[in-house]
Design a protein around this motif. Sequence first.
Motif, PDB file in Angstrom:
ATOM      1  N   SER A   1       7.390 -52.746  27.998  1.00 27.29           N
ATOM      2  CA  SER A   1       7.549 -51.564  28.851  1.00 27.29           C
ATOM      3  C   SER A   1       7.079 -51.853  30.271  1.00 27.29           C
ATOM      4  CB  SER A   1       6.752 -50.391  28.276  1.00 27.29           C
ATOM      5  OG  SER A   1       7.187 -50.071  26.974  1.00 27.29           O
ATOM      6  N   ARG A   2       5.944 -52.530  30.362  1.00 26.68           N
ATOM      7  CA  ARG A   2       5.409 -52.866  31.681  1.00 26.68           C
ATOM      8  C   ARG A   2       6.302 -53.863  32.412  1.00 26.68           C
ATOM      9  NH1 ARG A   2      -0.987 -53.544  29.921  1.00 26.68           N
ATOM     10  NH2 ARG A   2      -1.406 -51.307  29.615  1.00 26.68           N
ATOM     11  N   LEU A   3       6.909 -54.771  31.668  1.00 33.28           N
ATOM     12  CA  LEU A   3       7.823 -55.733  32.294  1.00 33.28           C
ATOM     13  C   LEU A   3       9.008 -55.016  32.916  1.00 33.28           C
ATOM     14  CD1 LEU A   3       8.841 -58.593  32.891  1.00 33.28           C
ATOM     15  CD2 LEU A   3       9.838 -58.634  30.579  1.00 33.28           C
ATOM     16  N   LEU A   4       9.586 -54.058  32.193  1.00 31.33           N
ATOM     17  CA  LEU A   4      10.722 -53.298  32.718  1.00 31.33           C
ATOM     18  C   LEU A   4      10.342 -52.583  34.014  1.00 31.33           C
ATOM     19  CD1 LEU A   4      13.564 -52.115  32.524  1.00 31.33           C
ATOM     20  CD2 LEU A   4      12.655 -50.365  30.976  1.00 31.33           C
ATOM     21  N   VAL A   5       9.198 -51.903  33.990  1.00 30.02           N
ATOM     22  CA  VAL A   5       8.750 -51.179  35.183  1.00 30.02           C
ATOM     23  C   VAL A   5       8.403 -52.161  36.300  1.00 30.02           C
ATOM     24  CG1 VAL A   5       7.002 -49.610  36.109  1.00 30.02           C
ATOM     25  CG2 VAL A   5       7.928 -49.228  33.826  1.00 30.02           C
ATOM     26  N   GLY A   6       7.779 -53.277  35.938  1.00 28.91           N
ATOM     27  CA  GLY A   6       7.400 -54.263  36.942  1.00 28.91           C
ATOM     28  C   GLY A   6       8.590 -54.871  37.660  1.00 28.91           C
ATOM     29  N   VAL A   7       9.650 -55.160  36.910  1.00 25.57           N
ATOM     30  CA  VAL A   7      10.860 -55.718  37.518  1.00 25.57           C
ATOM     31  C   VAL A   7      11.468 -54.716  38.502  1.00 25.57           C
ATOM     32  CG1 VAL A   7      13.257 -56.397  37.046  1.00 25.57           C
ATOM     33  CG2 VAL A   7      11.391 -57.312  35.640  1.00 25.57           C
ATOM     34  N   LEU A   8      11.536 -53.448  38.101  1.00 34.40           N
ATOM     35  CA  LEU A   8      12.093 -52.424  38.989  1.00 34.40           C
ATOM     36  C   LEU A   8      11.197 -52.201  40.209  1.00 34.40           C
ATOM     37  CD1 LEU A   8      13.327 -49.816  36.353  1.00 34.40           C
ATOM     38  CD2 LEU A   8      14.702 -51.447  37.649  1.00 34.40           C
ATOM     39  N   LEU A   9       9.882 -52.261  39.999  1.00 37.26           N
ATOM     40  CA  LEU A   9       8.948 -52.089  41.118  1.00 37.26           C
ATOM     41  C   LEU A   9       9.088 -53.236  42.120  1.00 37.26           C
ATOM     42  CD1 LEU A   9       6.697 -50.223  42.136  1.00 37.26           C
ATOM     43  CD2 LEU A   9       5.064 -51.633  40.873  1.00 37.26           C
ATOM     44  N   PHE A  10       9.207 -54.459  41.597  1.00 40.86           N
ATOM     45  CA  PHE A  10       9.383 -55.621  42.477  1.00 40.86           C
ATOM     46  C   PHE A  10      10.690 -55.510  43.259  1.00 40.86           C
ATOM     47  CE2 PHE A  10      11.159 -59.885  43.162  1.00 40.86           C
ATOM     48  CZ  PHE A  10      10.154 -60.438  43.948  1.00 40.86           C
ATOM     49  N   ALA A  11      11.767 -55.119  42.565  1.00 38.92           N
ATOM     50  CA  ALA A  11      13.062 -54.975  43.235  1.00 38.92           C
ATOM     51  C   ALA A  11      13.002 -53.876  44.297  1.00 38.92           C
ATOM     52  CB  ALA A  11      14.155 -54.672  42.212  1.00 38.92           C
ATOM     53  N   GLY A  12      12.302 -52.792  43.970  1.00 39.80           N
ATOM     54  CA  GLY A  12      12.164 -51.706  44.930  1.00 39.80           C
ATOM     55  C   GLY A  12      11.377 -52.114  46.169  1.00 39.80           C
ATOM     56  N   LEU A  13      10.313 -52.883  45.978  1.00 39.30           N
ATOM     57  CA  LEU A  13       9.529 -53.365  47.115  1.00 39.30           C
ATOM     58  C   LEU A  13      10.323 -54.348  47.959  1.00 39.30           C
ATOM     59  CD1 LEU A  13       6.072 -53.846  45.344  1.00 39.30           C
ATOM     60  CD2 LEU A  13       6.596 -52.198  47.164  1.00 39.30           C
TER      61      LEU A  13
END
Length: 321
Positions: free
Chosen positions: A298-310
């Motif tokens: 779950s954290r990986l999914l959110v982390g990937v989206l957060l990185f892409a957003g940044l």
Amino acid sequence: MLNPLLILAMQMAIALMLDRLLGELTRYHPLVGFGHLTNFLEAKYNTQGPSLRNKLAGVLCLLLLTIPLPAALFVIGHDSIIYWLIETLFLYLAIGQRSLKEHGMQVYRPLAEHNIQQARHYTGYLVSRDTADLTPRQMQRAVTESMLENGHDGSIASLFYFALGGAPLAVLHRLVNTLDAMWGYKSSRFIAFGWAAAKLDDLLGYPSAICTSLLYLLVGSKRRKAALGLRLAFEQSARYKSKNGGLCMSAGAFSLGIRLGGKASYHGHTSSLVRLGLGRHVQPEDIPASISLVITSSRLLVGVLLFAGLLWQFTLYESPL
């Protein structure tokens, strides 16, 4: 101004944090009220027969229960802090990661202490199979399977659909999944009335099950083995009783280096389930390991989206004037 992807990822991160800190609401949880309404409509309109009329009644009740709230969220949706907070709150209510962990550890602790009767008692909270005569190994297998499958239903699928369509789509999936859990049985009572709920849950759950399987494999497997694990998951799930559940459990088992499936008793009838995964027999420690796999995925999914957003925010995004 923040770009939409970064806002989305931040909402998901906050929802996971709320779930970790607060867990599920013990009182006034919306899904409890939804369950009461579901039981009322089922008692009123389910004639408990395999007729076309009963199937249509199930379709109409499904639409009545699942469409209004997501539609209302879609209609009132707009770019504002208040609506973003409302969406985040609904996502928090849709996921149940902490609850999943607590239920799994309720079985793991007595198993580790060799308290078999207590372990059987709490295993019954998680699985529909008969638990009265389960051996420790059978309980370990049943609970690990439940963690991996419900990691999809109660966590990753909600995040997946929130990423695709915000709160309206995440709520729609959660309501359909809840209806399937209540009506999706191939018994004389639900074979017709619950048909639509089961089919729609299968349809909605398939893309998110693939996403969950990929996450499990990326977290738990070496890169070159992830492709093998995914291929194995598709092959094994095609022969499993639930294709979506089979995908998640097979991929999760492969990542943990274990095999699941085998014989299980349901309502006095013994079934031989397809083997899932590849490796050794399940051990007690695989219960917390499977929980950790769900949380990290779950954290990986959110982390990937957060990185892409940044990345988007600081390289490409231009705030509208």
